[in-house]
Design an enzyme around this catalytic site. Structure first.
Site, PDB file in Angstrom:
ATOM      1  N   LYS A  11       0.852  -1.209   0.000  1.00 53.95           N
ATOM      2  CA  LYS A  11       0.000   0.000   0.000  1.00 53.95           C
ATOM      3  C   LYS A  11       0.878   1.246   0.000  1.00 53.95           C
ATOM      4  CE  LYS A  11       0.683   1.457   4.522  1.00 53.95           C
ATOM      5  NZ  LYS A  11       1.410   2.647   4.913  1.00 53.95           N
ATOM      6  N   ASP A  56      -2.649  -2.587  10.472  1.00 47.48           N
ATOM      7  CA  ASP A  56      -2.811  -2.471   9.013  1.00 47.48           C
ATOM      8  C   ASP A  56      -3.303  -3.760   8.350  1.00 47.48           C
ATOM      9  OD1 ASP A  56      -1.963   0.130   8.960  1.00 47.48           O
ATOM     10  OD2 ASP A  56       0.070  -0.313   8.259  1.00 47.48           O
TER      11      ASP A  56
HETATM   12  P1  ATP Z   1       4.142  -0.261   7.868  1.00 46.55           P
HETATM   13  O1  ATP Z   1       3.910   0.369   6.551  1.00 46.55           O
HETATM   14  O2  ATP Z   1       2.942  -1.060   8.361  1.00 46.55           O
HETATM   15  O3  ATP Z   1       4.715   0.670   8.879  1.00 46.55           O
HETATM   16  P2  ATP Z   1       6.699  -1.255   7.315  1.00 46.55           P
HETATM   17  O4  ATP Z   1       6.853  -1.203   5.838  1.00 46.55           O
HETATM   18  O5  ATP Z   1       7.244  -0.103   8.076  1.00 46.55           O
HETATM   19  O6  ATP Z   1       5.183  -1.442   7.658  1.00 46.55           O
HETATM   20  P3  ATP Z   1       7.487  -4.020   7.449  1.00 46.55           P
HETATM   21  O7  ATP Z   1       8.088  -4.154   6.092  1.00 46.55           O
HETATM   22  O8  ATP Z   1       6.178  -4.638   7.692  1.00 46.55           O
HETATM   23  O9  ATP Z   1       7.416  -2.502   7.913  1.00 46.55           O
HETATM   24  O10 ATP Z   1       8.587  -4.593   8.470  1.00 46.55           O
HETATM   25  C1  ATP Z   1       8.836  -4.087   9.743  1.00 46.55           C
HETATM   26  C2  ATP Z   1       9.631  -5.111  10.563  1.00 46.55           C
HETATM   27  O11 ATP Z   1       8.853  -6.291  10.720  1.00 46.55           O
HETATM   28  C3  ATP Z   1      10.924  -5.511   9.912  1.00 46.55           C
HETATM   29  O12 ATP Z   1      11.983  -4.980  10.659  1.00 46.55           O
HETATM   30  C4  ATP Z   1      10.933  -7.042   9.916  1.00 46.55           C
HETATM   31  O13 ATP Z   1      12.034  -7.589  10.583  1.00 46.55           O
HETATM   32  C5  ATP Z   1       9.655  -7.471  10.627  1.00 46.55           C
HETATM   33  N1  ATP Z   1       8.907  -8.471   9.841  1.00 46.55           N
HETATM   34  C6  ATP Z   1       8.283  -9.543  10.326  1.00 46.55           C
HETATM   35  N2  ATP Z   1       7.682 -10.255   9.376  1.00 46.55           N
HETATM   36  C7  ATP Z   1       7.924  -9.619   8.205  1.00 46.55           C
HETATM   37  C8  ATP Z   1       7.546  -9.873   6.861  1.00 46.55           C
HETATM   38  N3  ATP Z   1       6.834 -10.930   6.520  1.00 46.55           N
HETATM   39  N4  ATP Z   1       7.950  -8.982   5.933  1.00 46.55           N
HETATM   40  C9  ATP Z   1       8.654  -7.898   6.289  1.00 46.55           C
HETATM   41  N5  ATP Z   1       9.045  -7.623   7.537  1.00 46.55           N
HETATM   42  C10 ATP Z   1       8.679  -8.473   8.503  1.00 46.55           C
END
Ligand code: ATP
Length: 290
Positions: A11, A137
């Protein structure tokens, strides 16, 4: 059915406002969520061992209970007393920790896939109710499309589909902690908040140029002064013809919206050769709900 292959879509936020800081430390938000056709792929296979095995192309990601895919699988296995296991091949393309809900969308796909392969019979609403236990989310990632997210992000209202347009994604090399961004956000009389209601009007009117004009992310007030490369990427996209460019979520990923394919393709190439971003993708708005 013993296996399923799913796309877990990312997203962007066309708008992100923080309304207030709650006493429990959570932030009340108003966000416009939009699915894009950039995705991780999950191949889920039923196995005979009562276990969740995850394999991924990114060596730094956890493959144990800290992976959101594992959490989603465990939640349904415990609730439904599932005695078989699953193995999951997780091919990640969505930038990690980048404001694109990468982990949440993987969890959403896992809930959706487990429901199918184990014939659990859960409705979309019931999957969303389970999803929120994993992350705010996750319900949105089950729903997909254009939506207003309020509360801590879990209160969803569907919006009419956003104009379909090319979307350029660029994530710089830096890591930005979501916690740091929220802790350093100043909410006072001087804070400039995006006009989310006006943006909703633009989405309804299907006016891409007005959408671009009224997009706003209050978290940029923290990230841009701390990480100037975010603003450099935005300016680069705009100079290359984006009708609008903004940071998604708590960053550091920047997206640009374009009103034609050729300009978007040229901007993609220019971004790749600029060296400003480590991950660059050209994709588009995605509007189908699950
Ligand atoms: P948001 O937009 O909801 O803030 P984000 O893009 O900031 O999400 P994610 O990519 O979801 O963050 O990852 C955040 C943390 O979650 C990472 O540091 C990672 O180690 C952990 N994590 C656990 N499972 C996953 C996964 N399937 N994919 C990515 N990261 C994951």
């Amino acid at each position: 059915m013993d296996d399923i292959s799913l796309k877990a879509l990312a997203k962007i936020n066309l708008g992100l406002d923080v309304v207030r800081r709650r006493e429990d430390g959570y932030h009340e938000v108003r966000m416009i969520m939009q699915t894009i056709h950039l995705y991780d792929r999950l191949d889920i296979t039923k196995t005979k061992e009562k276990d969740i095995k995850i394999q991924t192309n990114l060596s730094f990601l956890p493959v144990n209970e800290n992976n959101l895919v594992y959490k989603a699988g465990r939640l349904l296995m415990d609730e439904f007393g599932i005695t078989d296991g699953v193995s999951v091949k997780l091919d990640k393309r969505i930038p990690v920790a980048a404001g694109m809900a990468g982990g949440s969308t993987d969890a959403a796909a896992m809930l959706f896939g487990m429901n199918r392969i184990f014939g659990l019979g859960l409705s979309k609403k019931q999957l969303m109710e389970r999803g929120v236990k994993i992350g705010a989310d996750v319900p949105y990632c089950i729903m997909r499309g254009t939506a207003l997210a309020e509360g801590i992000g879990e209160e969803l209202s569907a919006l009419p589909p956003m104009v379909k347009c090319p979307v350029l994604i660029a994530k710089p090399q830096i890591s930005v902690s979501t916690k740091f961004v929220y802790q350093n956000l100043k909410l006072d009389d001087d804070t400039i908040h995006p006009d989310i209601d006006r943006l909703i009007g633009d989405i309804k009117a299907k006016n891409l140029h007005s959408i671009a004009e009224h997009m706003g992310n209050v978290l940029e007030t923290v990230t841009i002064p701390n990480y100037p490369v975010i603003d450099e990427i935005k300016k680069h996209m705009t100079a290359q013809g984006a009708v609008g460019a903004m940071m998604s979520g708590s960053g550091p990923t920047v997206f640009g919206l374009f009103d034609d394919e050729d300009t978007a393709r040229a901007a993609y190439k220019a971004m790749r050769s600029s060296g400003l971003a480590k991950q660059v993708y050209l994709t588009s708005v995605y509007n189908n709900r699950r």
